[in-house]
Design a protein around this motif. Structure first.
Motif, PDB file in Angstrom:
ATOM      1  N   SER A 277       0.762  -1.129  -0.115  1.00 60.55           N
ATOM      2  CA  SER A 277       0.112   0.026  -0.175  1.00 60.55           C
ATOM      3  C   SER A 277       0.884   1.294  -0.009  1.00 60.55           C
ATOM      4  O   SER A 277       0.251   2.514  -0.246  1.00 60.55           O
ATOM      5  CB  SER A 277      -1.129  -0.095   1.203  1.00 60.55           C
ATOM      6  N   GLU A 278       1.983   1.189   0.350  1.00 62.22           N
ATOM      7  CA  GLU A 278       3.126   2.138   0.449  1.00 62.22           C
ATOM      8  C   GLU A 278       3.634   2.369  -1.252  1.00 62.22           C
ATOM      9  O   GLU A 278       3.823   3.374  -1.568  1.00 62.22           O
ATOM     10  CB  GLU A 278       4.140   2.181   1.324  1.00 62.22           C
ATOM     11  N   VAL A 279       4.056   1.238  -1.489  1.00 60.60           N
ATOM     12  CA  VAL A 279       4.984   1.386  -2.621  1.00 60.60           C
ATOM     13  C   VAL A 279       4.229   1.524  -3.739  1.00 60.60           C
ATOM     14  O   VAL A 279       4.709   2.579  -4.723  1.00 60.60           O
ATOM     15  CB  VAL A 279       5.754   0.002  -3.016  1.00 60.60           C
ATOM     16  N   HIS A 285       2.675   7.571  -8.838  1.00 63.10           N
ATOM     17  CA  HIS A 285       2.542   8.926  -8.649  1.00 63.10           C
ATOM     18  C   HIS A 285       1.046   9.274  -8.444  1.00 63.10           C
ATOM     19  O   HIS A 285       0.874  10.289  -9.486  1.00 63.10           O
ATOM     20  CB  HIS A 285       3.233   9.459  -9.428  1.00 63.10           C
ATOM     21  N   ARG A 286       0.331   8.646  -7.821  1.00 58.76           N
ATOM     22  CA  ARG A 286      -1.057   8.890  -7.915  1.00 58.76           C
ATOM     23  C   ARG A 286      -1.593   8.432  -6.242  1.00 58.76           C
ATOM     24  O   ARG A 286      -1.124   7.713  -5.698  1.00 58.76           O
ATOM     25  CB  ARG A 286      -1.760   7.667  -8.757  1.00 58.76           C
ATOM     26  N   VAL A 341      -6.883  -5.800  -3.168  1.00 57.51           N
ATOM     27  CA  VAL A 341      -6.253  -6.015  -4.629  1.00 57.51           C
ATOM     28  C   VAL A 341      -6.642  -5.008  -5.565  1.00 57.51           C
ATOM     29  O   VAL A 341      -5.945  -4.515  -6.438  1.00 57.51           O
ATOM     30  CB  VAL A 341      -6.380  -7.665  -5.039  1.00 57.51           C
ATOM     31  N   PHE A 342      -8.209  -4.912  -5.621  1.00 61.69           N
ATOM     32  CA  PHE A 342      -8.689  -4.269  -6.529  1.00 61.69           C
ATOM     33  C   PHE A 342      -8.393  -2.564  -6.375  1.00 61.69           C
ATOM     34  O   PHE A 342      -8.240  -1.814  -7.211  1.00 61.69           O
ATOM     35  CB  PHE A 342     -10.114  -4.208  -6.273  1.00 61.69           C
ATOM     36  N   ASN A 343      -8.209  -2.300  -4.824  1.00 63.40           N
ATOM     37  CA  ASN A 343      -7.872  -0.769  -4.638  1.00 63.40           C
ATOM     38  C   ASN A 343      -6.301  -0.452  -5.446  1.00 63.40           C
ATOM     39  O   ASN A 343      -6.107   0.449  -5.728  1.00 63.40           O
ATOM     40  CB  ASN A 343      -7.934  -0.428  -3.320  1.00 63.40           C
ATOM     41  N   TRP A 344      -5.693  -1.646  -5.131  1.00 63.52           N
ATOM     42  CA  TRP A 344      -4.110  -1.353  -5.340  1.00 63.52           C
ATOM     43  C   TRP A 344      -4.184  -1.240  -7.180  1.00 63.52           C
ATOM     44  O   TRP A 344      -3.440  -0.369  -7.593  1.00 63.52           O
ATOM     45  CB  TRP A 344      -3.222  -2.573  -5.238  1.00 63.52           C
ATOM     46  N   VAL A 345      -4.925  -2.122  -7.698  1.00 64.01           N
ATOM     47  CA  VAL A 345      -4.911  -1.970  -9.383  1.00 64.01           C
ATOM     48  C   VAL A 345      -5.604  -0.683  -9.823  1.00 64.01           C
ATOM     49  O   VAL A 345      -5.131  -0.063 -10.572  1.00 64.01           O
ATOM     50  CB  VAL A 345      -5.728  -3.367  -9.776  1.00 64.01           C
ATOM     51  N   ALA A 346      -6.589  -0.433  -8.925  1.00 64.44           N
ATOM     52  CA  ALA A 346      -7.287   0.869  -9.220  1.00 64.44           C
ATOM     53  C   ALA A 346      -6.241   1.979  -9.058  1.00 64.44           C
ATOM     54  O   ALA A 346      -6.244   3.221  -9.846  1.00 64.44           O
ATOM     55  CB  ALA A 346      -8.253   1.197  -8.745  1.00 64.44           C
ATOM     56  N   MET A 348      -3.024   1.876  -9.685  1.00 60.92           N
ATOM     57  CA  MET A 348      -2.114   1.835 -10.626  1.00 60.92           C
ATOM     58  C   MET A 348      -2.745   2.520 -11.902  1.00 60.92           C
ATOM     59  O   MET A 348      -1.958   3.124 -12.863  1.00 60.92           O
ATOM     60  CB  MET A 348      -1.576   0.697 -10.817  1.00 60.92           C
ATOM     61  N   TYR A 349      -4.297   2.275 -12.144  1.00 64.15           N
ATOM     62  CA  TYR A 349      -4.948   2.470 -13.529  1.00 64.15           C
ATOM     63  C   TYR A 349      -4.485   4.117 -13.694  1.00 64.15           C
ATOM     64  O   TYR A 349      -5.042   4.746 -12.847  1.00 64.15           O
ATOM     65  CB  TYR A 349      -6.118   2.435 -13.313  1.00 64.15           C
ATOM     66  N   GLN A 350      -4.151   4.551 -14.659  1.00 61.93           N
ATOM     67  CA  GLN A 350      -3.947   5.655 -15.179  1.00 61.93           C
ATOM     68  C   GLN A 350      -2.892   6.661 -14.424  1.00 61.93           C
ATOM     69  O   GLN A 350      -2.751   7.903 -14.499  1.00 61.93           O
ATOM     70  CB  GLN A 350      -5.056   6.461 -15.486  1.00 61.93           C
ATOM     71  N   GLY A 351      -2.231   5.913 -13.672  1.00 62.63           N
ATOM     72  CA  GLY A 351      -0.894   6.480 -12.849  1.00 62.63           C
ATOM     73  C   GLY A 351       0.475   6.323 -13.923  1.00 62.63           C
ATOM     74  O   GLY A 351       0.388   5.995 -14.936  1.00 62.63           O
ATOM     75  N   ARG A 352       1.212   7.415 -13.325  1.00 65.17           N
ATOM     76  CA  ARG A 352       2.433   7.503 -14.015  1.00 65.17           C
ATOM     77  C   ARG A 352       3.539   6.474 -13.410  1.00 65.17           C
ATOM     78  O   ARG A 352       4.180   6.803 -12.388  1.00 65.17           O
ATOM     79  CB  ARG A 352       2.986   8.730 -13.998  1.00 65.17           C
TER      80      ARG A 352
END
Ligand SMILES: [Cu+2]
Lengths: 548, 224, 133
Positions: A277-279, A285-286, A341-346, A348-352
């Motif tokens: 959740s930190e990394v 960058h989101r 898991v879904f929150n982590w993937v979300a 990353m979605y559209q993150g840089r």
């Protein structure tokens, strides 16, 4: 503001002044052994925990090597039993349980809260020495004959077999206190040591994970303690509680053991999730997606973990009624884990996304943990478990969770905070190579074991049918790739320590408070009392390309 | 750009000598200590809890043995010890109050009475144990040597009787040791209405020891 | 400093509490001489719980303390309850064959200890207690 940071940098260079960095603040042996600085205790834990991991890893390699051929390869059957017991006991009690909370957590938790130290620094040091004592007892047990019960110490075998069962279980008892002390310390620290302005929902998610872990450590570990005492007394004098020959109930032992050891699985995985959740937000960058969902799911996992332990006992002879109840309850754990898991993937979605080493490990975690978690649901369903119980399917499942999950997350955290801990950067390319080797090696080793297990290969067996040999060989081959990956990692991490202290305070563009301290931090962490002015994971004002 | 602003530490601020430097205020330190103590008590409850669960499950396996075995316990002595512990809990809470109100003499007096009560408890326990010892009503299959009329499962009862009261007795002993230390500090005048956390914490511990006995007494002595 | 615990003299409250605890002890001892059947243990545990609550609320100051401490302490009781509950549920609903067999083993051991060295024929009668022929 700017003057303050300027001043930090200056004072840090004046040796002898109390604001020198914590690594340089006295380097006599006593400065380390008597330290109450959470950072130094964290580093001492880290060294021992990594040593335990090395020992447990070498034992694992030996197990895999033995299984290269159906008959004897390098050791006899009795030795084999002792080696896999030792591998399990060392990895669980000496490595995974203390790895993230006591080593990495000790280091970063107060920094993340903007605190000078944990609430009870001396208790923290006591926890370390109790860990050392427990480790010595387990070492003593190895030297006096070892144990062949498996790390679960099931009765009646553990009350009748020869070997150092008593010394090992007492070692586990002692290690439990070390874990309890860490838990008490963290809960009190999180309640009372947060920086001014930091409410519960401004805490980094790592802290939420540590909190949930600590709750389990405090609530479950005492039961393990009394179970180990009962086991030793039963073995030595005969209480009549677990040994069926004198009227005891061996299944009751399993209840006692798993009342601790199932929640202990979450002592192991929750800190891993906490690191992820930190990394993930840092390298995407989101802002983290669903902060409260992740925070509450940690607490939910901790609580639910106490009502599912019977899923380890579906074939033990416990009542059919609670088989059903436990099977049903087990599925509930899937919900909070899924939320994460879904929150982590979300996130990353559209993150840089930047693929630095910590992020590579975090992505590996996502893949491996998802496999581990889903196969856990297979095993949680009653009828499937009857077929798969005590096969390599189970071995593969918990290695996907414990190693693919926790160990990989631990590596993510180690690479993430390494610059903070030692003030030095490591070789990024070698780190990526080692991550790739570990990922491939891991899957070669353990994906194979799912197949082995579903075809009926029982766990803990020394011999096996010829038809299983190709798969076993493939798995052993994977363990060599894994070993190579770790060997490379050991190399570049040690090499980095010889280099100059070149790490900036915030090499990754992280937004949580530990990145405001210098790398490595000064002895009192921050010069002055930091005040939180902005929530964690707020990337709106972080300059783009801070980490190139 | 930074998440935090830094407040410079004010070294001119006057510190309580008991306040450790990593706490901002004495109240923060006291609250943290209290939370720590309550968490420790939680671990104690679950440690004893394992024995309670074992005891109750075994009672379910050997109900007749439990009924028959508890006749060997003297419920008058158990009741006496209950009263002794309850009184000691009262004097302990009086000691905490005395510390809070700056009454040093009352603090010392109440601590002494609490310690004496603890010793009375142990002496009564000693008589109970030695009585059982002479009859061979000892814990564990290895030591149990009672030969009188009995039903199967009585040694299980005595295993638990001795483990539970023994663990509890060790907690009494530990409590006495810490209370003597607190007493020494009280004589030295260390505790004031500004700083009495150690008295507060040993008080909590002592009440928990009492609280566990409140359950042990009916469970062990009053089965019918 | 400690705003939550008032600095007043509570001697009267504490003394009354002690009185209550002693009276409850007397009641529970008296009740143990009366036969309520299986309700005896319920009565005894009920009284013990009242006593324990008095100690926790008043002597341990949970009544006036910060709620977090009460939450922490209560959690230990809840999780102990879960532990006990599942173990008892298992013990009570487990197949009777197993317990019948173990009691038999128990008898065996006792007989061995007395060195009567009788070969027990009981095995065939006891073991399949829940089996229907
Ligand atoms: Cu489990």
């Amino acid at each position: 503001m700017a003057d303050v940071i300027q001043q930090q940098v200056q004072t840090a260079t004046i040796s002898g002044h109390h604001e020198v960095d914590y690594l340089s603040d006295g380097n006599g042996i006593k400065d380390w052994l008597y330290t109450v600085d959470h950072k130094r205790i964290g580093i001492m834990y880290l060294i021992l925990v990594l040593t335990a991991f090395l020992a447990g890893g070498l034992l694992a390699m030996a197990i895999r090597l033995e299984l290269l051929t159906p008959a004897r390869t390098i050791m006899d059957a009795e030795t084999y039993n002792r080696v896999f017991t030792l591998h399990g006991a060392i990895m669980v009690f000496l490595f995974i349980i203390p790895s993230i909370p006591a080593a990495l957590g000790n280091f970063v938790l107060p920094l993340m809260l903007g605190a000078k130290d944990v609430a009870f620094p001396r208790l923290n040091l006591a926890s370390f020495y109790i860990y050392v004592l427990g480790a010595c007892m387990m070492l003593g047990a190895i030297l006096t004959g070892g144990v062949d019960t498996g790390w679960t110490f099931y009765t009646p075998y553990s009350t009748s077999t020869s070997g150092s069962v008593a010394l090992t279980t007492m070692g586990v008892f002692v290690l439990g206190f070390s874990s309890i002390f860490t838990g008490i310390n963290f809960i009190a620290t999180i309640h009372k040591m947060r920086a001014p302005g930091m409410g519960w929902f401004e805490m980094p998610l790592f802290v939420w994970g540590m909190y949930s872990t600590a709750v389990i450590q405090v609530l479950a570990t005492p039961v393990l303690g009394i179970t180990m005492v009962l086991l030793v007394l039963e073995r030595a004098f005969g209480i009549g509680i677990f040994d069926p020959r004198i009227g005891g109930d061996p299944v009751l032992f399993q209840h006692f053991f798993w009342f601790y050891s199932h929640p202990a699985v979450y002592i192991m995985i929750l800190p891993g999730m906490a690191i992820i959740s930190e990394v993930i937000p840092t390298f995407s960058h989101r802002t983290i997606f669903g902060y409260r969902g992740i925070a509450f799911s940690s607490v939910a996992i901790a609580l639910v973990s106490f009502i599912v332990w019977g899923h380890h006992m579906f074939t033990s002879g416990q009542s059919q009624l609670i088989n059903g109840v436990f099977s049903f309850l087990t599925f509930i754990v899937g919900i909070p884990s899924g939320i994460k898991v879904f929150n982590w993937v979300a996130t990353m979605y559209q993150g840089r996304i930047t693929l630095k080493a910590p992020m590579l490990f975090a992505i590996s975690f996502l893949l491996l943990f998802t496999i581990g978690g889903l196969t856990g649901l297979f095993l949680g369903s009653l009828s499937v478990d009857i077929h798969l119980h005590d096969t390599y399917f189970v071995v593969a499942h918990f290695h996907y969770v414990m190693m693919g999950g926790t160990v990989i997350a631990f590596l993510a955290g180690l690479h993430y905070w390494w610059p903070k801990m030692f003030g030095r950067m490591y070789n990024e390319k070698l780190a990526a190579l080692s991550c790739a080797l570990i990922f491939v090696g891991f899957n070669v080793t353990f994906l194979t074991q799912f197949v082995l297990g579903s075809r009926g290969m029982p766990r803990r067996y020394y011999n096996y049918l010829d038809q299983f040999q190709p798969l076993h060989q493939f798995s052993t081959f994977g363990s060599w790739i894994l070993g190579l990956g770790f060997f490379i990692m050991l190399g570049y991490l040690l090499a980095s320590l010889r280099g100059p202290k070149n790490a900036p305070a915030d090499p990754w563009g992280g937004t949580t408070m530990e990145w405001q301290a210098l790398s490595p931090p000064i002895t009192h962490n921050f010069s002055g009392t930091p005040v939180l002015t902005r929530a964690p994971y707020d990337y709106r004002n972080v300059p783009q390309g801070v980490d190139k | 750009m930074s998440v935090v602003e830094t407040i410079q530490h004010d070294h001119a601020e006057v510190h309580d000598p008991h306040q450790q430097h990593h706490f901002a205020t004495a109240e923060q330190q006291q609250d943290a200590s209290k939370i720590g103590m309550w968490l420790f008590l939680v671990t104690e409850v679950l440690l004893f809890g394992g024995l309670f669960v074992g005891y109750i499950v075994m009672q379910g396996r050997f109900p007749e043995a439990w009924k028959s075995a508890h006749h060997h316990l003297q419920r008058e002595l158990g009741a006496l010890n209950t009263v002794v512990l309850l009184v000691s809990s009262f004097t302990m809470v009086m000691a905490v109050q005395a510390a809070k109100l700056n009454r040093r003499k009352q603090l010392i007096g109440n601590l002494w009475v609490t310690i004496i009560c603890a010793f009375i408890f142990l002496i009564v326990k000693y008589f109970e144990y030695s009585h059982k010892y002479h009859e061979g009503l000892l814990p564990f299959k290895a030591f149990y040597s009672y030969t009188g009329p009995q039903v199967p499962g009585e040694f299980h009862f005595f295993s638990f009787y001795f483990m539970m009261t023994g663990l509890h007795g060790f907690h009494i002993l530990g409590g006495i040791a810490v209370m003597l230390w607190i007493l020494k500090r009280a004589y030295a005048g260390e505790f004031t209405s500004q700083y009495y956390t150690p008295v507060d914490l040993i008080g909590l511990y002592w009440h928990l020891v009492d609280l566990i006995w409140i359950y042990l007494f009916p469970l062990l002595y009053l089965i019918s | 400093m400690s705003s939550h615990s008032s600095h007043h003299d509570h001697t009267k409250l504490y003394a009354t509490t002690l009185g209550g605890l002693l009276v409850l002890t007397a009641i529970t001892v008296a009740a143990s001489y009366v036969n309520f059947g299986s309700a005896n243990i319920v009565v005894a545990m009920f009284i013990a719980t009242i006593k324990a609550s008095l100690v926790a609320m008043i002597f341990m100051h949970l009544k006036d303390d910060k709620p977090v401490n009460a939450v922490i302490f209560t959690s230990s009781l809840i999780f102990l309850g879960i532990f006990l509950g599942f173990c008892l549920l298992d013990a009570d609903s487990r197949d009777k064959v197993v317990t019948g067999h173990l009691t038999w083993v128990e008898e065996q051991d006792r007989e061995e200890a007395k060195k009567k060295a009788k070969m027990s024929p009981a095995a065939d009668h006891h073991a399949p207690a829940a089996e229907h022929h």
